[in-house]
Design a protein around this motif. Structure first.
Motif, PDB file in Angstrom:
ATOM      1  N   SER A  44       8.329   4.326   8.181  1.00 52.97           N
ATOM      2  CA  SER A  44       7.943   2.699   8.197  1.00 52.97           C
ATOM      3  C   SER A  44       8.862   2.377   6.580  1.00 52.97           C
ATOM      4  O   SER A  44       8.718   1.152   6.454  1.00 52.97           O
ATOM      5  N   LEU A  46       8.268   3.058   3.726  1.00 51.46           N
ATOM      6  CA  LEU A  46       7.104   2.593   2.538  1.00 51.46           C
ATOM      7  C   LEU A  46       7.108   3.803   1.735  1.00 51.46           C
ATOM      8  O   LEU A  46       6.902   5.082   1.997  1.00 51.46           O
ATOM      9  N   HIS A  48       4.477   4.926  -0.391  1.00 55.96           N
ATOM     10  CA  HIS A  48       3.159   4.168  -0.630  1.00 55.96           C
ATOM     11  C   HIS A  48       2.230   5.301  -0.779  1.00 55.96           C
ATOM     12  O   HIS A  48       2.481   6.650  -0.464  1.00 55.96           O
ATOM     13  N   LEU A  85       2.312  -6.240  -0.428  1.00 53.35           N
ATOM     14  CA  LEU A  85       1.618  -6.415   1.019  1.00 53.35           C
ATOM     15  C   LEU A  85       0.446  -7.539   1.043  1.00 53.35           C
ATOM     16  O   LEU A  85      -0.528  -7.347  -0.091  1.00 53.35           O
ATOM     17  N   PHE A  87      -3.211  -7.966   3.023  1.00 52.68           N
ATOM     18  CA  PHE A  87      -4.249  -7.408   3.981  1.00 52.68           C
ATOM     19  C   PHE A  87      -5.205  -8.603   4.464  1.00 52.68           C
ATOM     20  O   PHE A  87      -5.908  -8.953   3.749  1.00 52.68           O
ATOM     21  N   ASP A 147       2.954  -1.743  -2.888  1.00 51.03           N
ATOM     22  CA  ASP A 147       3.473  -0.226  -2.622  1.00 51.03           C
ATOM     23  C   ASP A 147       4.981  -0.535  -3.004  1.00 51.03           C
ATOM     24  O   ASP A 147       5.634  -1.508  -3.479  1.00 51.03           O
ATOM     25  N   GLN A 149       9.372  -0.074  -1.061  1.00 52.05           N
ATOM     26  CA  GLN A 149      10.044  -0.180   0.127  1.00 52.05           C
ATOM     27  C   GLN A 149      11.166   0.581  -0.277  1.00 52.05           C
ATOM     28  O   GLN A 149      11.842   0.289  -1.357  1.00 52.05           O
ATOM     29  N   HIS A 218       8.814   2.073  15.943  1.00 45.61           N
ATOM     30  CA  HIS A 218       8.898   0.917  15.349  1.00 45.61           C
ATOM     31  C   HIS A 218       9.780  -0.232  16.243  1.00 45.61           C
ATOM     32  O   HIS A 218      10.891   0.298  17.007  1.00 45.61           O
ATOM     33  N   ALA A 228       5.326  -9.206   3.504  1.00 44.53           N
ATOM     34  CA  ALA A 228       4.753  -8.297   4.226  1.00 44.53           C
ATOM     35  C   ALA A 228       3.392  -8.176   4.483  1.00 44.53           C
ATOM     36  O   ALA A 228       2.451  -8.678   3.644  1.00 44.53           O
ATOM     37  N   MET A 230      -0.323  -5.948   6.158  1.00 37.81           N
ATOM     38  CA  MET A 230      -0.739  -4.661   6.854  1.00 37.81           C
ATOM     39  C   MET A 230      -2.129  -5.178   7.464  1.00 37.81           C
ATOM     40  O   MET A 230      -2.800  -6.176   6.792  1.00 37.81           O
ATOM     41  N   PHE A 241       1.859  -2.189  10.395  1.00 35.21           N
ATOM     42  CA  PHE A 241       2.724  -3.280   9.454  1.00 35.21           C
ATOM     43  C   PHE A 241       3.589  -4.363  10.126  1.00 35.21           C
ATOM     44  O   PHE A 241       4.261  -3.794  11.004  1.00 35.21           O
ATOM     45  N   LEU A 243       6.868  -5.868   8.601  1.00 35.99           N
ATOM     46  CA  LEU A 243       7.390  -5.704   7.055  1.00 35.99           C
ATOM     47  C   LEU A 243       8.865  -6.465   7.191  1.00 35.99           C
ATOM     48  O   LEU A 243       9.606  -6.302   8.126  1.00 35.99           O
TER      49      LEU A 243
END
Ligand SMILES: Cc1cc2nc3c(=O)[nH]c(=O)nc-3n(C[C@H](O)[C@H](O)[C@H](O)COP(=O)(O)OP(=O)(O)OC[C@H]3O[C@@H](n4cnc5c(N)ncnc54)[C@H](O)[C@@H]3O)c2cc1C
Length: 350
Positions: A44, A46, A48, A85, A87, A147, A149, A218, A228, A230, A241, A243
């Motif tokens: 992905s 990330l 993270h 990101l 949420f 996070d 990328q 993906h 981005a 989540m 995600f 992104l």
């Protein structure tokens, strides 16, 4: 000088080879295809800690991964970046606000000293300013957290360049079919990711570790993305995600258990699943025609959970004779996993 063969030039084998070279060993790295040809370019993208692993109590792993992000950003800032990101939280849907708030606060604590900005709560207006296509009905706001990328393929090639700079040899298109082929080496590292059991099964004792092959797909939509996200998959514990990636929108991922290590293309069912999940949260739905590309990879996970979503992203080692077998792991922590593999190998070399 001790001579070591590392089999598998994904990110785990490459980081192990790099660590061994830094300690002065002579290293040959073999790959049946090419560096980063498989799982390591299908992630992905990330770097993270994995906010969702907090739910399954994997605090040690999250802490390790949160701290590991900074290594990549410092070493190769041209191939990775910090990523904010959101949420989003909806009234009466998904996890309650307090739970995500607690999770992001814990993420901040575990990330302390890693150089990433702290999480914060954003109002519904601010959330929509940043992500204008989100559904507005019942939107309470969003937690913002950070996070990293990366370009996983290029960052992996950068690690391979470090190996070459330290005079490691990299053999591409060179499968190792039997351990006997490598008998002249002082030690062997089996870092073949999803294929780890192929070489392990050639030894007499049964493996101490079992792995699960879990495919993740993906999809790409040819639209740039500002923010981005989540998001929870509706009516499931899983998250997905949305992104921005190289000028496109990347949506993923799925978790499909399979009974072999080879990756298969994203299935129609997986594509529909990701599109439906995206459409639940967005005012302008996407259709199959909007998908311009897909990719899929196989996670070699330690077998420890009924639901692959709950499987740990930790790693394990097993030494049999002069062979170190490497199981599991994740991209973000590959450098510390490589160092740990070195330590483990030193035990059998001494
Ligand atoms: C969908 C998905 C999303 C992910 N997202 C993230 C993420 O965002 N962040 C994160 O940190 N991690 C993520 N991961 C996990 C991460 O990508 C993997 O943990 C990591 O890439 C595994 O690397 P590896 O080196 O073990 O395997 P691989 O990259 O598959 O490398 C194994 C190599 O061994 C070679 N090989 C196999 N058999 C032989 C043989 N007999 N002889 C010679 N060579 C051989 C193969 O050709 C291959 O190149 C994700 C994984 C998936 C699948």
């Amino acid at each position: 000088m001790k001579k070591i063969a590392v089999v598998g030039a994904g990110i785990i084998g490459s980081c192990t080879a790099w660590s061994l070279l830094k300690r002065g060993y002579q290293v040959d790295l073999y790959d049946k295809d090419a560096p980063m040809a498989h799982t390591s370019q299908s992630s992905s993208k990330l770097l993270h800690g994995g906010l969702r692993y907090l739910e399954t109590g994997q605090f040690k792993l999250v802490h390790k991964a949160l701290q590991a992000r900074q290594f990549w950003l410092q070493q190769a800032p041209h191939l990775c970046r910090q990523l904010e990101l959101l949420f989003p939280i909806y009234k009466h849907e998904g996890r309650p606000k307090w739970q995500i708030g607690l999770g992001t606060k814990l993420y901040d604590v575990l990330a302390n000293g890693s150089g990433f900005p702290k999480s914060k709560w954003l109002s519904a207006d601010e959330t929509l300013r940043r992500s204008p296509h989100l559904n507005t009905h019942n939107l309470l706001g969003a937690y913002s957290f950070y996070d990293g990328q990366m370009d996983d393929y290029q960052l992996g090639q950068w690690v391979v360049q470090q190996i070459l700079d330290l005079h490691g040899q990299v053999f591409t298109g060179r499968p190792v079919n039997t351990l006997a082929e490598l008998q002249d080496y002082d030690a062997i590292v089996n870092a073949t990711g999803p294929w780890v059991m192929h070489l392990r099964s050639q030894q007499d004792t049964p493996p101490a570790i079992a792995i699960d092959w879990v495919r993740g797909s993906h999809l790409f939509v040819d639209q740039p993305l500002q923010q981005a996200l989540m998001l929870p998959i509706p009516n499931e514990k899983r998250i997905f995600f949305v992104l921005p990636y190289q000028g496109k929108t990347m949506i993923g991922t799925t978790e499909i258990r399979q009974d072999h290590p080879e990756s298969e293309p994203a299935s129609e069912a997986e594509i529909d699943y990701l599109l439906q999940s995206y459409n639940q949260y967005h005012q302008q739905p996407l259709s199959r025609a909007d998908v311009c590309d897909t990719f899929a990879g196989v996670r070699p996970l330690l077998k420890d959970a009924i639901n692959p979503s709950n499987s740990t992203r930790e790693w394990a080692f097993e030494t049999v004779g002069k062979v170190l077998h490497v199981y599991g792991g994740k991209w973000t922590t590959a450098q510390i996993q490589g160092e740990a593999a070195c330590e483990e190998l030193l035990k059998c070399l001494n």
